[in-house]
Design a protein around this motif. Structure first.
Motif, PDB file in Angstrom:
ATOM      1  N   GLY A  34     108.302  27.710 101.131  1.00  0.00           N
ATOM      2  CA  GLY A  34     108.011  27.224 102.496  1.00  0.00           C
ATOM      3  C   GLY A  34     108.486  25.818 103.132  1.00  0.00           C
ATOM      4  O   GLY A  34     108.393  24.957 102.109  1.00  0.00           O
ATOM      5  N   TYR A  35     108.841  25.825 104.183  1.00  0.00           N
ATOM      6  CA  TYR A  35     109.561  24.780 104.555  1.00  0.00           C
ATOM      7  C   TYR A  35     109.625  24.461 106.159  1.00  0.00           C
ATOM      8  O   TYR A  35     109.636  25.482 106.728  1.00  0.00           O
ATOM      9  N   ASP A  36     109.144  23.388 106.876  1.00  0.00           N
ATOM     10  CA  ASP A  36     108.965  23.358 108.075  1.00  0.00           C
ATOM     11  C   ASP A  36     109.298  21.685 108.636  1.00  0.00           C
ATOM     12  O   ASP A  36     108.323  20.906 108.506  1.00  0.00           O
ATOM     13  N   ALA A  37     110.438  21.444 108.950  1.00  0.00           N
ATOM     14  CA  ALA A  37     110.974  19.991 109.096  1.00  0.00           C
ATOM     15  C   ALA A  37     112.254  20.084 109.708  1.00  0.00           C
ATOM     16  O   ALA A  37     112.986  21.057 109.620  1.00  0.00           O
ATOM     17  N   ALA A  38     112.633  18.933 110.213  1.00  0.00           N
ATOM     18  CA  ALA A  38     113.876  18.648 110.880  1.00  0.00           C
ATOM     19  C   ALA A  38     114.579  18.134 109.703  1.00  0.00           C
ATOM     20  O   ALA A  38     114.303  17.258 108.910  1.00  0.00           O
ATOM     21  N   TYR A  58     118.731  15.881 108.800  1.00  0.00           N
ATOM     22  CA  TYR A  58     118.978  14.554 109.399  1.00  0.00           C
ATOM     23  C   TYR A  58     119.702  14.666 110.544  1.00  0.00           C
ATOM     24  O   TYR A  58     119.794  13.463 111.382  1.00  0.00           O
ATOM     25  N   ALA A  59     120.200  15.618 111.014  1.00  0.00           N
ATOM     26  CA  ALA A  59     120.930  16.160 112.111  1.00  0.00           C
ATOM     27  C   ALA A  59     119.944  16.220 113.508  1.00  0.00           C
ATOM     28  O   ALA A  59     120.362  16.356 114.641  1.00  0.00           O
ATOM     29  N   GLY A  60     118.595  16.554 113.003  1.00  0.00           N
ATOM     30  CA  GLY A  60     117.693  16.947 114.245  1.00  0.00           C
ATOM     31  C   GLY A  60     117.445  18.113 114.311  1.00  0.00           C
ATOM     32  O   GLY A  60     116.786  18.706 115.307  1.00  0.00           O
ATOM     33  N   ASN A  61     118.150  19.271 113.497  1.00  0.00           N
ATOM     34  CA  ASN A  61     117.851  20.649 113.746  1.00  0.00           C
ATOM     35  C   ASN A  61     116.667  20.988 112.881  1.00  0.00           C
ATOM     36  O   ASN A  61     116.413  20.450 111.951  1.00  0.00           O
ATOM     37  N   LEU A  62     115.763  21.760 113.692  1.00  0.00           N
ATOM     38  CA  LEU A  62     114.569  22.187 113.077  1.00  0.00           C
ATOM     39  C   LEU A  62     114.623  23.426 112.029  1.00  0.00           C
ATOM     40  O   LEU A  62     115.056  24.372 112.635  1.00  0.00           O
ATOM     41  N   TRP A  63     114.364  23.226 110.597  1.00  0.00           N
ATOM     42  CA  TRP A  63     114.371  24.329 109.932  1.00  0.00           C
ATOM     43  C   TRP A  63     112.858  24.811 109.412  1.00  0.00           C
ATOM     44  O   TRP A  63     112.229  23.847 109.260  1.00  0.00           O
ATOM     45  N   GLU A  64     112.863  26.153 109.607  1.00  0.00           N
ATOM     46  CA  GLU A  64     111.457  26.818 109.306  1.00  0.00           C
ATOM     47  C   GLU A  64     111.834  27.728 108.366  1.00  0.00           C
ATOM     48  O   GLU A  64     112.560  28.639 108.524  1.00  0.00           O
ATOM     49  N   GLN A  65     111.204  27.735 107.291  1.00  0.00           N
ATOM     50  CA  GLN A  65     111.309  28.897 106.342  1.00  0.00           C
ATOM     51  C   GLN A  65     109.876  29.316 105.693  1.00  0.00           C
ATOM     52  O   GLN A  65     109.035  28.447 105.620  1.00  0.00           O
ATOM     53  N   ARG A  66     109.616  30.394 105.492  1.00  0.00           N
ATOM     54  CA  ARG A  66     108.393  30.897 104.845  1.00  0.00           C
ATOM     55  C   ARG A  66     108.659  31.185 103.418  1.00  0.00           C
ATOM     56  O   ARG A  66     109.630  31.672 103.114  1.00  0.00           O
ATOM     57  N   ALA A  67     107.592  30.808 102.238  1.00  0.00           N
ATOM     58  CA  ALA A  67     107.744  31.213 101.123  1.00  0.00           C
ATOM     59  C   ALA A  67     107.989  32.602 100.710  1.00  0.00           C
ATOM     60  O   ALA A  67     107.343  33.427 101.469  1.00  0.00           O
ATOM     61  N   ALA A  68     109.099  32.857 100.047  1.00  0.00           N
ATOM     62  CA  ALA A  68     109.504  34.242 100.062  1.00  0.00           C
ATOM     63  C   ALA A  68     110.047  34.567  98.714  1.00  0.00           C
ATOM     64  O   ALA A  68     111.053  33.576  98.024  1.00  0.00           O
ATOM     65  N   VAL A  69     110.078  35.872  98.090  1.00  0.00           N
ATOM     66  CA  VAL A  69     110.822  36.062  96.883  1.00  0.00           C
ATOM     67  C   VAL A  69     111.747  37.494  97.057  1.00  0.00           C
ATOM     68  O   VAL A  69     110.780  38.544  97.638  1.00  0.00           O
ATOM     69  N   THR A  70     112.464  37.786  96.500  1.00  0.00           N
ATOM     70  CA  THR A  70     113.398  39.152  96.540  1.00  0.00           C
ATOM     71  C   THR A  70     113.781  39.483  95.083  1.00  0.00           C
ATOM     72  O   THR A  70     114.421  38.611  94.595  1.00  0.00           O
ATOM     73  N   ARG A 118     114.279  30.232 109.824  1.00  0.00           N
ATOM     74  CA  ARG A 118     114.906  30.254 111.289  1.00  0.00           C
ATOM     75  C   ARG A 118     115.394  28.677 111.412  1.00  0.00           C
ATOM     76  O   ARG A 118     115.044  27.666 110.711  1.00  0.00           O
ATOM     77  N   VAL A 119     116.541  28.523 112.396  1.00  0.00           N
ATOM     78  CA  VAL A 119     116.882  27.191 112.778  1.00  0.00           C
ATOM     79  C   VAL A 119     116.835  27.001 114.141  1.00  0.00           C
ATOM     80  O   VAL A 119     117.221  27.807 115.053  1.00  0.00           O
ATOM     81  N   ASN A 120     116.145  25.943 114.661  1.00  0.00           N
ATOM     82  CA  ASN A 120     115.676  25.820 116.082  1.00  0.00           C
ATOM     83  C   ASN A 120     115.319  26.872 116.784  1.00  0.00           C
ATOM     84  O   ASN A 120     115.507  27.359 118.009  1.00  0.00           O
ATOM     85  N   GLY A 121     114.383  27.727 116.073  1.00  0.00           N
ATOM     86  CA  GLY A 121     113.511  28.859 116.499  1.00  0.00           C
ATOM     87  C   GLY A 121     114.374  30.170 116.582  1.00  0.00           C
ATOM     88  O   GLY A 121     113.928  31.047 116.888  1.00  0.00           O
ATOM     89  N   LEU A 122     115.676  30.141 115.993  1.00  0.00           N
ATOM     90  CA  LEU A 122     116.499  31.320 116.021  1.00  0.00           C
ATOM     91  C   LEU A 122     116.594  31.752 114.471  1.00  0.00           C
ATOM     92  O   LEU A 122     116.807  31.188 113.371  1.00  0.00           O
ATOM     93  N   THR A 127     105.643  24.663 105.415  1.00  0.00           N
ATOM     94  CA  THR A 127     105.596  24.072 104.301  1.00  0.00           C
ATOM     95  C   THR A 127     104.489  24.539 103.247  1.00  0.00           C
ATOM     96  O   THR A 127     103.483  24.778 103.461  1.00  0.00           O
ATOM     97  N   SER A 128     105.249  24.533 102.208  1.00  0.00           N
ATOM     98  CA  SER A 128     104.259  25.476 100.948  1.00  0.00           C
ATOM     99  C   SER A 128     103.917  24.110 100.149  1.00  0.00           C
ATOM    100  O   SER A 128     104.252  22.849 100.589  1.00  0.00           O
ATOM    101  N   ASP A 129     103.338  24.441  99.007  1.00  0.00           N
ATOM    102  CA  ASP A 129     102.662  23.306  98.180  1.00  0.00           C
ATOM    103  C   ASP A 129     104.021  22.678  97.625  1.00  0.00           C
ATOM    104  O   ASP A 129     103.866  21.304  96.760  1.00  0.00           O
ATOM    105  N   CYS A 130     105.032  23.391  97.614  1.00  0.00           N
ATOM    106  CA  CYS A 130     106.296  22.562  96.751  1.00  0.00           C
ATOM    107  C   CYS A 130     107.335  22.706  97.926  1.00  0.00           C
ATOM    108  O   CYS A 130     108.336  23.530  97.555  1.00  0.00           O
ATOM    109  N   PRO A 131     107.359  21.713  98.841  1.00  0.00           N
ATOM    110  CA  PRO A 131     108.502  21.567  99.649  1.00  0.00           C
ATOM    111  C   PRO A 131     109.563  20.891  99.061  1.00  0.00           C
ATOM    112  O   PRO A 131     109.752  20.196  98.199  1.00  0.00           O
TER     113      PRO A 131
END
Length: 367
Positions: free
Chosen positions: A76-80, A82-94, A134-138, A184-188
């Motif tokens: 999991g990850y939730d932060a901007a 260096y260019a200011g783009n907001l990256w959001e991801q959820r912990a996942a495995v496939t 997602r990037v900037n909510g997309l 963000t997960s325990d291992c960002p």
């Protein structure tokens, strides 16, 4: 400077080619995660896991050895960036599960834990998968898209994974498990400074002098435009917009499908309205008796050489080689024996004949 060759080492190839079961593939994947071997099927040769995967290696290796062959994962990850783009991801495995009992336990666990779950099998109706970043909510990245046999073979290619092992993978369930929250997960694993996150970025609207578009270059090459957008996005010089995200998302999907088609029938992706591509198949034969027809010269050669070895034992000091009729790229060729003397040469009567495949109809060609 460390040089990474664009193909697996001979030792790694031997290990993967020796795999015959689903468990063998999962064990080799675990060993690659742990750094014991350098190349893994479905990944760039001689490269290990991404930096964001490093904190997860122990868990992923254990999952593989327990029967869940992992194909991709992320924390999991939730932060901007260096260019200011907001990256959001959820912990996942496939990945893949071949044992029905293990699949049942994993599904039960995911449901009890309140995780999102997706199970697909070969022959199921196409499913686009679930959004995991997602990037900037997309929407940006999806896991769990239904994979076809040609797509699987393109990743787990025959040069590394034999047919017996591949069949166990193709019959397995395609399983995706993901957290419900984009956080963000325990291992960002934040992206390294000075460059975008590991997945290929996308770019924003054109600005004067930055992109080769129809406003700056008459009839621009779409491939050049896409490459230019990707390059500038990776450099962080362009903002992300809905339109460009959709454009590059569609281009990535198209490229994947074209790659799968090209792997199945080389040359098929080069057809144009103006001039059909010259396609051909390669027939291995002996004394005009066909052995088999193949879409690549390499496959025809391998098959013909194997038939020769089964048919006769070569004397000591004798080698074989292919001798073309001419220097033409599409020339037919004969399998010839050389040796044991420096001037000794003999025929095997085995030949590869190149057969053109017609992709259109021309009445003038009819007699």
């Amino acid at each position: 400077m460390k040089i990474r060759l664009p193909w697996p080492s001979r030792a790694d190839r031997r290990l993967w080619r020796a795999a015959t079961t689903f468990s063998d593939l999962a064990e080799l994947t675990a060993r690659w995660l742990e750094g014991d071997i350098r190349s893994c099927a479905g990944n760039v040769p001689n490269y290990g896991p991404d930096d964001e995967t490093l904190p997860l290696i122990g868990c992923l290796a254990a999952a593989n050895r327990a029967g869940f062959l992992t194909d991709d994962s992320q924390p999991g990850y939730d932060a901007a960036d260096y260019a200011g783009n907001l990256w959001e991801q959820r912990a996942a495995v496939t990945g893949f599960v071949a044992d029905p009992e293990i699949l049942t336990r994993l599904v039960d666990f995911a449901e009890q834990a309140g995780l999102d779950l997706l199970v697909r099998f070969q022959g199921d109706e196409f499913h686009p998968g679930m959004v995991v970043s997602r990037v900037n909510g997309l929407d940006y990245t999806r896991y769990g898209r239904t994979l076809t046999i040609p797509e699987l073979r393109h990743s787990w290619h025959s040069g590394l994974v034999g047919d017996t092992a591949f069949d166990t993978l193709a019959r397995a369930a395609q399983l995706t498990i993901a957290d419900t929250a984009f956080e963000t997960s325990d291992c960002p694993a934040p992206p390294p400074e000075g460059r975008a996150p590991p997945r290929t970025g996308t770019a924003g609207p054109p600005r004067d002098g930055e992109l080769m578009t129809s406003t700056t270059v008459p009839n621009p090459d779409p491939t050049t435009v896409i490459a230019d957008i990707r390059r500038r996005a990776a450099a962080g010089t362009l903002p992300l917009t809905v339109q460009i995200l959709q454009l590059l998302g569609a281009s990535m999907e198209t490229e994947a499908r074209l790659a799968a088609a090209e792997a199945t029938f080389p040359g098929i992706t080069h057809l144009t309205d103006e001039k059909p591509a010259a396609l051909a198949v390669f027939r291995a034969e002996r004394r005009n008796i066909p052995y088999g027809t193949f879409t690549t010269r390499e496959a025809a050669r391998t098959f013909a050489e194997a038939r020769l070895v089964r048919r006769r034992t070569l004397p000591a000091g004798v080698t074989t080689g292919w001798v073309p009729d001419s220097g033409d790229e599409d020339a037919c060729e004969d399998l010839v024996m050389f040796g044991p003397g420096p001037d000794d040469e003999g025929t095997t009567s085995i030949r590869i004949t190149v057969l053109p495949v017609r992709v259109d109809f021309d009445p003038d060609d009819e007699g």
